[in-house]
Design an enzyme around this catalytic site. Structure first.
Site, PDB file in Angstrom:
ATOM      1  N   GLY A 123     -67.999  52.638 -46.558  1.00 50.73           N
ATOM      2  CA  GLY A 123     -67.616  53.126 -47.876  1.00 50.73           C
ATOM      3  C   GLY A 123     -66.453  52.330 -48.439  1.00 50.73           C
ATOM      4  N   LYS A 154     -60.790  55.530 -58.830  1.00 48.55           N
ATOM      5  CA  LYS A 154     -60.281  54.253 -58.331  1.00 48.55           C
ATOM      6  C   LYS A 154     -61.054  53.047 -58.864  1.00 48.55           C
ATOM      7  CE  LYS A 154     -58.235  55.845 -53.976  1.00 48.55           C
ATOM      8  NZ  LYS A 154     -58.184  55.631 -52.502  1.00 48.55           N
ATOM      9  N   ASN A 184     -73.294  51.060 -39.610  1.00 49.15           N
ATOM     10  CA  ASN A 184     -73.514  52.102 -40.595  1.00 49.15           C
ATOM     11  C   ASN A 184     -74.995  52.407 -40.729  1.00 49.15           C
ATOM     12  OD1 ASN A 184     -72.124  53.726 -42.789  1.00 49.15           O
ATOM     13  ND2 ASN A 184     -73.728  52.735 -43.982  1.00 49.15           N
ATOM     14  N   ARG A 185     -75.311  53.638 -41.079  1.00 49.88           N
ATOM     15  CA  ARG A 185     -76.712  54.017 -41.245  1.00 49.88           C
ATOM     16  C   ARG A 185     -77.369  53.234 -42.377  1.00 49.88           C
ATOM     17  NH1 ARG A 185     -76.099  60.616 -40.912  1.00 49.88           N
ATOM     18  NH2 ARG A 185     -75.475  60.740 -38.715  1.00 49.88           N
ATOM     19  N   ASN A 209     -55.795  51.626 -56.546  1.00 47.76           N
ATOM     20  CA  ASN A 209     -55.128  52.908 -56.314  1.00 47.76           C
ATOM     21  C   ASN A 209     -53.667  52.896 -56.741  1.00 47.76           C
ATOM     22  OD1 ASN A 209     -53.947  51.411 -54.239  1.00 47.76           O
ATOM     23  ND2 ASN A 209     -54.000  53.117 -52.785  1.00 47.76           N
TER      24      ASN A 209
END
Length: 284
Positions: free
Chosen positions: A133, A71, A155-156, A92
């Protein structure tokens, strides 16, 4: 509808592509909307993506989809890129306009459509997004395009979240905050949307939040995981009488968005429901 000398090619490029639902989806849409087309899947080996893009041009395809892991790579081989796809950093869907290849990202569009189809407005609202992500990036940018007021990324990895926050905040002026903290009861009472873009819950009984938390609010819970259909996050939301949106909505909508870009035809909402049933029946 059989193939003949007038049949136009549509395609999917990726690695792997064997489990894709796209051929069934687009074959149904071709038949329903009178498009003389054939949708083919091509499993492209690494380092051959750019030759494959040129092949799509030379074969005069109407357009093609791109899936993992290409992508981002595909962007270097295109002539034009839609503004939001460029901001997302991933394509995409590609349309061939007389030999000019233009790239789009329909993931975020499909996500937002599932919300607006329910007459839920984004303008002035706020959302918590779990994960940061590619899905988070496309969703955050499309929500900002639709004038959401605030986005809170959990998020981590703070570094990745910070990159998304800076991009969305700079371009759209949207307030974007981020942290590694777990979602609390107070958060759920404060925000309008809770969105899971992590793979947590995919074919498992895991849940990205504490299932013991009980809330009474109007928050909409949207899990982009589509397998299983009712993830544990969705079950938790239903138990708390919250509105839910399933991952299959985004999956089908992004494919429909691609079809509409390629053909200029508008797909009826009833066909979206039929495609959802087709997808689920194939995976029982």
């Amino acid at each position: 509808m059989g193939t003949n000398s007038e049949t136009r090619i549509f395609a999917l490029l990726g690695h792997p592509v064997s489990n894709s639902f796209s051929p069934n989806m687009h074959s149904y849409l071709f038949e329903k909307y009178g498009v003389n087309g054939a949708y083919l899947c091509f499993d492209i080996e690494p380092r051959k993506i750019y030759k494959s893009i040129e092949a799509m041009r030379l074969l005069n395809t109407v357009g093609f989809n791109v899936t993992i892991p290409y992508k981002t790579d595909v962007m270097a081989g295109l002539d034009e890129i839609d503004r939001n796809a460029e901001l997302i950093g991933a394509v995409n869907t590609v349309k061939n306009e007389g030999g000019v290849l233009k790239g789009y990202n329909t993931d975020g569009r499909g996500f937002v459509k599932a919300i607006t189809d329910r007459n839920i407005h984004l303008e002035g609202k706020s959302a918590i997004i779990l994960g940061c992500g590619g899905a988070c990036r496309s969703i955050a940018i499309e929500m900002a395009s639709n004038e959401i007021k605030k986005i809170d990324i959990r998020n981590r990895s703070i570094e990745n979240a910070e990159k998304i926050a800076k991009r969305v905040g700079t371009v759209f002026g949207t307030e974007v905050v981020y942290s590694s903290m777990a979602v609390s009861k107070e958060d759920l009472e404060e925000y309008d949307f809770l969105i899971n873009t992590t793979p947590i819950g995919m074919e498992s009984d895991e849940c990205p939040i504490d299932e013991d938390v009980k809330v009474s609010s109007d928050i909409v819970v949207y899990d982009i995981v589509y397998k299983p259909h009712r993830t544990n996050l969705i079950k938790w939301a239903e138990k708390n009488n919250l509105r839910v949106i399933h991952g299959i909505d985004m999956l089908i909508n992004q494919g429909i968005e691609a079809f509409e870009i390629w053909t200029g035809k508008k797909v009826d909402s009833k066909d979206a429901e039929i495609l959802k049933e087709m997808f689920q029946s194939e995976r029982i």
